[in-house]
Design a protein around this motif. Sequence first.
Motif, PDB file in Angstrom:
ATOM      1  N   GLU A 198      -5.831  -3.194   0.058  1.00  0.00           N
ATOM      2  CA  GLU A 198      -4.680  -2.301  -0.194  1.00  0.00           C
ATOM      3  C   GLU A 198      -3.942  -2.368  -1.058  1.00  0.00           C
ATOM      4  N   GLU A 248      -4.489   7.512   1.825  1.00  0.00           N
ATOM      5  CA  GLU A 248      -3.161   7.142   2.400  1.00  0.00           C
ATOM      6  C   GLU A 248      -2.580   6.145   1.402  1.00  0.00           C
ATOM      7  N   ASN A 249      -1.140   6.261   1.391  1.00  0.00           N
ATOM      8  CA  ASN A 249      -0.407   5.300   0.598  1.00  0.00           C
ATOM      9  C   ASN A 249      -0.774   5.505  -0.905  1.00  0.00           C
TER      10      ASN A 249
END
Length: 230
Positions: free
Chosen positions: A54, A135-136
């Motif tokens: 991430e 996402e993000n």
Amino acid sequence: ILVLVFYLVIIYSDYTGYPFPTAPPVDPFAKIRVDDCGKTKGCFRYGKPGCNAETCDYFLSYRRIGADVEFELSADTDGWVAVGFSSDKKMGGDDVMACVHDDNGRVRIHHFYNVGQWAKEIQRNPARDEEGVFENNRVTCRFKRPVYVPREETIVDLHLSWYYLFAWGPAIQGSITRHDIDSPPVSERVVSIYKYEDIFMPSAAYQTFSSPFCLLLIVALTFYLLMGTP
């Protein structure tokens, strides 16, 4: 009339004892685990030391599942993230799998073949069990493709070892454009799907003082400053 129909449906549901049908739950995208890297799957991390799926600029994992290889890709981009399988570390004549974020918010798996410096999409797509999420400001995906395939120029056999090309970049209306950096990272040696390693490659921002040339330059400047100018 609509109110009456709704009222009758409720009465029927109560009378028969069957609950009103509801939509089945949607399974969320399972986060990529990095504690398995080097153990039950192979991983490549490009970015800041200690980064994970991430936080790395680019992340890839692979593992064998029966007759398939499962890949997980993630990159800091709102467009696309890809892996290419090459025989010579150079772009051109490469089998490429890319996860592309389209204008509808979906992430789809596409198959490309590098012709020189540009990627040509191939209709025959070996990917299956594909899933992806945006996402993000990250594109993340997971898919499988067969280890063995019929001999064909645009699809390589993964039981053989290849150099892995790592790339990511922006997309326009679901179509990939030039990668984010001029010289995308490449695996230092050929990769075997039968060997699981956890390999970290520092991005440009973290390798300034680690290359032999930069270390030699620092030594030379230090010597020059200590000796003084003539």
